[in-house]
Scaffold this active site. Structure first.
Site, PDB file in Angstrom:
ATOM      1  N   GLU A  72     -15.615  15.332 -28.744  1.00  0.00           N
ATOM      2  CA  GLU A  72     -14.582  14.791 -28.036  1.00  0.00           C
ATOM      3  C   GLU A  72     -15.181  14.596 -26.610  1.00  0.00           C
ATOM      4  OE1 GLU A  72     -10.602  15.910 -29.381  1.00  0.00           O
ATOM      5  OE2 GLU A  72     -10.134  15.869 -27.186  1.00  0.00           O
ATOM      6  N   ASP A 124     -13.074  13.881 -22.926  1.00  0.00           N
ATOM      7  CA  ASP A 124     -11.899  13.439 -22.397  1.00  0.00           C
ATOM      8  C   ASP A 124     -11.369  13.385 -20.973  1.00  0.00           C
ATOM      9  OD1 ASP A 124     -10.945  14.128 -24.966  1.00  0.00           O
ATOM     10  OD2 ASP A 124     -10.312  16.164 -24.353  1.00  0.00           O
ATOM     11  N   GLU A 177      -8.243  13.024 -18.833  1.00  0.00           N
ATOM     12  CA  GLU A 177      -6.638  13.268 -18.919  1.00  0.00           C
ATOM     13  C   GLU A 177      -6.003  13.129 -17.386  1.00  0.00           C
ATOM     14  OE1 GLU A 177      -5.618  15.919 -22.560  1.00  0.00           O
ATOM     15  OE2 GLU A 177      -6.801  17.035 -21.138  1.00  0.00           O
TER      16      GLU A 177
END
Ligand code: NAG
Ligand code: NAG
Length: 295
Positions: free
Chosen positions: A107, A109, A111
């Protein structure tokens, strides 16, 4: 205290998408219906009348998310986002790449952690390999991300992963020549975005709760672009270092001189948390922390 031990449980992929094939389209502009599927809460997704801008909303019932139909291994992935304005404490907009649902997933990411009116948004990035993350960095931004669309992009090749905000590399994550447990490079990934309530940890470590009086919370998207290698089963392509792919050329293995200047400025001014400097959390710092981002 901040709570770090969360993961994007929303990294769902819905069975069936894998079968769909839009092979060949690896550049240009991407329409929503041809390239994405809604992961959940169809009624919390809207588009502008011309279909160019997409909106995800969060209310007390649910958030919403979408994902690409295709998986990619290496390339350049970008999208323009405008984040929830006003009082958005507790609300997280996630924009990420993820390989699959399994515990061994990889993953990358971005955010965006909302905040009370007038308080700065924080952008958190993280990298997972084989289900192991815990590699958070947090930055503040040099603009208000709720006022306008800005570009958030990931450059991914076998040498480095760069997280960009408007062409400024805010994070550099390097590979080594040796096999390792920290650099995700084997599994193709989908791209996702979602909006959700995370008021148990997101804003000031969970002290600031979501104020549902302000719902629905809406994040907006446009100009998705994936200039990457599309993974088509059953041929696991994207493996060779083909010379045609610009993202796999030497120039994309290291920061350019201009990027180095920008990155130095980011390091001096915008970093508010770096797991590689958190000796309390990691008495022995993870291996990747000793790799220089500059070479
Ligand atoms: C991708 O780029 C190629 C070469 O520039 C072009 O021929 C092709 O039409 C583009 N594809 C899309 C979907 O825009
Ligand atoms: C929200 O604002 C507070 C006060 O300025 C700040 O300490 C915090 O880092 C901001 N962001 C988050 C996600 O809590």
């Amino acid at each position: 205290m901040e709570r770090w031990a969360f993961s994007l449980v929303l990294c769902l992929s819905v069975a069936g998408f894998m079968a769909s094939s839009h092979a060949g389209q690896s550049n240009g502009s991407f329409s929503f219906q041809d390239n994405f599927d809604i992961m959940w809460a169809q009624d919390h997704f809207k588009t502008s009348p011309d279909g160019q801008v997409w909106y995800l909303d969060l209310d007390k019932e649910t958030g919403c998310g979408f994902q690409t139909r295709q998986r990619y291994r290496f390339g350049w992935f970008s999208m323009k986002l405008k984040l929830v304005g006003g009082d958005s404490a507790g609300v997280v907009t996630a924009y990420y790449m993820c390989s699959d649902t399994g515990p061994e997933r990889d993953e990358l990411d971005f955010e965006f952690l909302g905040n009370r009116t007038g308080q700065p948004y924080t952008i958190q990035t993280n990298v997972y390999k084989k289900g192991v993350g815990g590699r958070e960095m947090r930055h503040i931004l040099w603009f208000d991300p709720t006022e306008d669309f800005h570009t958030y992009a990931i450059l991914w090749n076998n040498h480095q992963i760069l997280f960009f905000v408007d062409r400024v590399p805010i994070r550099v994550y390097k590979n080594t020549d040796k096999p390792n447990d920290f650099f995700p490079n084997e599994k193709p990934m989908y791209m996702f975005s979602s909006i959700w309530n995370a008021d148990d940890w997101a804003t000031r470590g969970g002290l600031e709760k979501t104020d549902w009086k302000n719902a629905p919370f809406v994040s907006s998207y446009k100009d998705f672009n994936a200039d990457g290698c599309q993974w088509v089963d059953p041929y696991p392509d994207c493996v060779s270092t083909t010379t045609q792919n610009w993202w796999d050329q030497y120039d994309a293995w290291v920061l350019s001189d201009d990027q180095k200047k920008d990155f130095a400025w980011v390091e001096r001014n915008l970093v508010i948390y770096d797991y590689c400097k958190d000796n309390e959390r990691y008495p022995k710092l993870p291996d990747e922390c000793s790799i220089s981002p500059w070479d």
